[in-house]
Write an enzyme that holds these catalytic residues in place. Structure first.
Site, short mmCIF file in Angstrom:
data_model
loop_
_atom_site.label_atom_id
_atom_site.label_comp_id
_atom_site.label_asym_id
_atom_site.label_seq_id
_atom_site.Cartn_x
_atom_site.Cartn_y
_atom_site.Cartn_z
N ARG A 1 -3.39 -4.77 -2.85
CA ARG A 1 -2.03 -4.78 -2.28
C ARG A 1 -1.07 -3.88 -3.05
O ARG A 1 -1.36 -3.31 -4.07
CB ARG A 1 -1.49 -6.21 -2.20
N ASN B 1 -8.54 -3.89 -1.84
CA ASN B 1 -8.30 -4.96 -0.88
C ASN B 1 -6.89 -4.83 -0.31
O ASN B 1 -5.92 -4.75 -1.07
CB ASN B 1 -8.44 -6.33 -1.55
N GLU B 2 -6.80 -4.79 1.00
CA GLU B 2 -5.51 -4.77 1.69
C GLU B 2 -4.58 -3.70 1.12
O GLU B 2 -3.41 -3.95 0.82
CB GLU B 2 -4.86 -6.16 1.63
N ASN B 3 -5.14 -2.51 0.95
CA ASN B 3 -4.35 -1.42 0.37
C ASN B 3 -3.35 -0.82 1.36
O ASN B 3 -2.65 0.14 1.02
CB ASN B 3 -5.29 -0.35 -0.18
#
Length: 819
Positions: free
Chosen positions: A388, A424-426
């Site tokens: 994130r 993850n969830e970049n």
């Protein structure tokens, strides 16, 4: 000073002319901790006069592993502590090797760490999840030459360690992540004695052809050589899974500055590693220099795998449906400071549930976990903590590269690992004023290339960053059917649509929250307001309990009843999706998070199938009924003491079982035999409509799988009285044993009828000699919690004294009970 340590490894060589005592000890006891900063390192070592009021601050005694946030991560009244903390101890250091080296080996510490010998800083590290080592040899020798070594410290070496988990936008993981960025020495710390020349790392590449006829093992060594020696020799031994030595080779190396090839083995028909048969070979490497010998042992496994283009996953030439879950390092009462026994219990519960795959989210995890995955047969996706927030500057990117490198090099030999996660969830912005997709893509490519250069044998992957989905080998989109968007009946269609967009598809993260002990007679009621056909991805803000479109995560009842239906539907669909590589539900165990203060247990992500203390929820058995072979049967409702409805109304009883058939009995009467059919939703056809009698009902199931029989039974009350809104609280002590008392509070209406659907907030408090057993992040271990079916529980450690428990709920009169 006496020290209790666990001796991890002692090797004794009886070869002519050589002897050695290579040893690594865990430093667990006799530590002191200070949860704040100090004015300077001198404050950690200056002499203390007993009774002197100036001898502040006050340190507390702790054991390792230890986390700053063991309690405050789920304290409902405060933000969890993020800042510096100090540890100190004194060690009796006697290195048996002439010219050898004394090392401190950290298996993980959060998040920035400085290490001191007395007042000398000997090392620093950035990153909370990778392993690292500090050589304290010179500092120890220098300190031994001082007068205070014997006079004040009685021949012991003072060690001080500063850990710091302060917020820092230019470090990973992002503070926007849905988990706590913990602080402390929360993984094991080891004291290592090594000879003048030793091994830093062993890289053992085990490959096998698709027919399992030929195995190739190539071994490289990286030497630890501060003395600058120019040559080394040693032996490589290969031991089969039964403990038999099958091959041995000698080697000699004249270049110790780079990784050196020290052995190649060909093994005919090696025993293949798989989830059903996790066969592990042992690689033992020794290095000899002068009269000293050092030995390192690694485990390897022979297996081959393939993500078929636009198709399923194959292991050792056969299709394997990856049945997976996820894990955070987090446990009730200790936060990230989990012991080996805790980790072993958790991973065994996963295996017993039928898991053959796990995604370790969202960071490199303990070596204990990887060892357990190897030995239990659980395939692994492990990822770096780029999670994130966007993309930071040069320092941020350098840390990400280093942590990717460390993760791959340190876990290179584990046969369980098949995927390296790049992030993850970049696509989640917020840490920086500029959010640049192209820069994120560029860095993602850099990380992808780095992973492949370090380890060409494994695949790369990411989850939920659509504008980067063409970069890694395997991609997982966002599909949260029935929770953050849409209905769970849309799962298959959405998955097929996403499957067609990439060459290699995997479905990581699905499921939803459930408040343990909360059950519902009508769990699907909220679905009538949820719009279908609007997608099933989770979007920014969907985790919020406020605003936005109707969705189960906001408008549902968070009952175990609903989540069991959601899981049941997904699992029966996955049975008939032949193109599916696999899926991993989020998450095995409830875990703490700073971004969910309004959940029924504040600061807890409650998507686990077990609670934060590993107590199974009902959904654990839904998975077990689909994923395991050992006969099992579980009647839904072990934690549902009272059901409700009209007199004479039919109620559904569900049994989750992997057996061929089952017969249900209620109050001694048989309701017939049902055959299991995975496609007959819900409960694979093992459901019965029954009329309960008012009061107590005894329920029993007898299930058969071949010639084997299993049973399960529960008792449930049936309430036909109707209730009005909650008007008052009632409290009683329901258990008193082993020095602990458990109290239960109920919400009742003005006539005293229990309000079985009440979800009011309950707040517990305590006065007196006892200790409230709270801040555990569990349904029974939280002083602020939403009611489950109009009740709530908490326990008190009595401490051989008297206490008063108070219970408050907004809008209702506060009540008390004496213990």
């Amino acid at each position: 000073m006496k020290r209790s340590v666990l001796l991890l490894s002692v090797f004794i060589c009886t070869s002519v002319g050589f002897s050695y005592a290579q040893q690594k000890t865990r430093l667990t006891n006799n530590w002191e901790f200070l949860k704040q900063d100090i004015g300077g390192i001198w404050e950690a070592v200056r002499p203390v006069t007993p009774g002197n009021p100036e001898s502040v601050p006050v340190w507390q005694k702790v054991n390792l592993p230890h986390c700053f946030n063991a309690r405050d991560a789920v304290d409902p009244d405060v933000n969890y502590y993020q800042g510096p903390g100090w540890y100190r101890t004194q060690l009796d250091i006697q290195n048996p090797y002439a010219g050898g080296h004394t090392l401190l080996h950290f298996e993980g510490a959060g998040q920035k760490t400085d290490v001191y010998v007395y007042t000398t800083k000997v090392g620093s590290h950035l990153g909370g999840y990778d392993e690292w080592t500090v050589d304290i040899t010179q500092a120890v020798e220098d300190f031994k030459k001082t007068d205070i070594y014997q006079k004040r410290f009685k021949g012991h070496i003072p060690i001080e360690i500063r850990c710091d988990n302060s917020r820092d936008l230019e470090t990973i993981p992002s503070q926007l992540s849905d988990f706590n960025v913990y602080g402390g020495l929360y993984r094991y710390l080891n004291l290592v004695y090594a000879p003048a020349l030793s091994l830093d790392k062993i890289f053992a590449s085990a490959q096998v052809d698709k027919d399992d006829k030929q195995g190739d093992l190539q071994i490289k060594a990286r030497f630890y050589n501060p003395a600058g020696k120019t040559a080394a020799e040693g032996t490589v031994r290969l031991i089969d899974p039964q403990g038999k030595l099958i091959m041995q080779k000698n080697y000699s190396v004249n270049d110790l500055k780079s990784d050196a090839a020290i052995g190649t083995f060909q093994i005919k028909k090696p025993k293949a590693w798989s989830p059903l048969s996790p066969a592990l070979y042992t690689v033992e490497v020794s290095v000899k220099s002068d009269d000293q010998v050092y030995v390192q042992i690694e485990k390897v496994g022979f297996r081959n795998f393939e993500f078929a283009d636009n198709g399923p996953f194959y292991l050792n030439g056969k299709r394997l449906l990856l049945r997976g879950t996820h894990r955070h390092e987090d446990q009730a009462g200790v936060a990230e400071a989990m012991t080996d026994n805790m980790m072993r219990q958790e991973m065994q519960m996963m295996k017993d549930m039928g898991v053959n795959f796990i995604r370790l989210g969202h960071y490199q995890q303990s070596r204990t976990i990887l060892n357990l995955c190897d030995s239990l047969g659980i395939l692994v996706w492990e990822e770096e903590p780029w999670c994130r927030g966007g993309l930071g500057g040069e320092g941020y990117q350098a840390q990400a590269k280093q942590m990717m490198t460390n993760m791959i090099e340190q876990h290179y030999n584990h046969p369980a690992i098949i995927l390296w996660g790049l992030g993850n969830e970049n696509d989640w912005e917020g840490d920086f004023p500029v959010y640049d997709k192209e820069k994120i893509r560029t860095f993602m490519k850099t990380q992808n290339d780095l992973a492949h250069s370090l380890d060409p044998s494994r695949k790369t992957t990411i989850r939920r960053c659509d504008f980067c989905k063409d970069i890694p080998d395997v991609y997982s989109p966002s599909i949260w059917a029935g929770w953050y968007r849409g209905l769970f009946t849309e799962y298959r269609a959405t998955s097929e649509e996403e499957f067609k967009k990439v060459k290699h598809f995997f479905h990581a993260e699905w499921g939803g929250d459930s408040h343990a002990l909360r059950h519902s007679e009508n769990p699907d009621k909220a679905l009538s307001n949820i719009k279908s056909g609007s997608g099933t991805d989770e979007r920014l803000g969907d985790a919020s309990l406020y605003g936005g479109a109707a969705r189960a995560s906001k408008d549902g009842d968070w009952s175990e009843s609903y989540i069991c239906n959601l899981f049941d539907w997904h699992l029966k669909e996955q049975e008939t999706m032949p193109w599916l590589t696999g899926a991993a539900f989020w998450i095995f165990k409830d875990f703490s998070t700073p971004i969910r203060p309004d959940n029924p247990i504040p600061y807890m992500n409650q998507k686990g199938v077990v609670e934060r203390d590993l107590t199974p929820k009902e959904s654990y058995y839904v998975f077990q009924s689909y994923w395991t072979d050992k006969p099992m049967a579980h009647i839904y409702g072990h934690t549902w003491p009272v059901r409700w409805g009209d007199a004479g109304e039919q109620k559904m009883i569900k049994v989750y079982s992997n057996c061929d058939n089952a017969e249900l009995f209620v109050n001694g009467k048989s309701y017939g035999i049902k055959k299991r059919n995975s496609q007959d939703f819900p409960a694979a056809g093992l459901r019965w409509m029954v009329v309960f009698q008012a009061g107590n009902n005894d329920i029993k199931v007898i299930a058969h799988k071949g010639k084997q029989t299993v049973t399960d039974q529960i008792s449930q009350q049936y309430q036909t009285e109707k209730w009005d809104k909650p008007a008052k609280l009632q409290i009683e002590k329901i258990k008193d044993e082993n020095g602990e008392s458990t109290v239960q509070v109920k919400l009742v209406d003005s006539k005293g009828v229990p309000c079985l659907d009440a979800v009011n907030w309950i707040n517990f408090s305590l006065s007196g000699d006892g200790t409230l057993i709270d801040d555990l992040g569990t349904s029974r271990g939280s002083r602020k919690v939403q009611a489950y079916n109009g009740r709530a529980l908490i326990s008190v450690k009595n401490n051989k004294g008297k206490s008063v428990v108070g219970v408050q709920s907004p809008g209702l009169e506060t009540i008390f009970i004496n213990l």
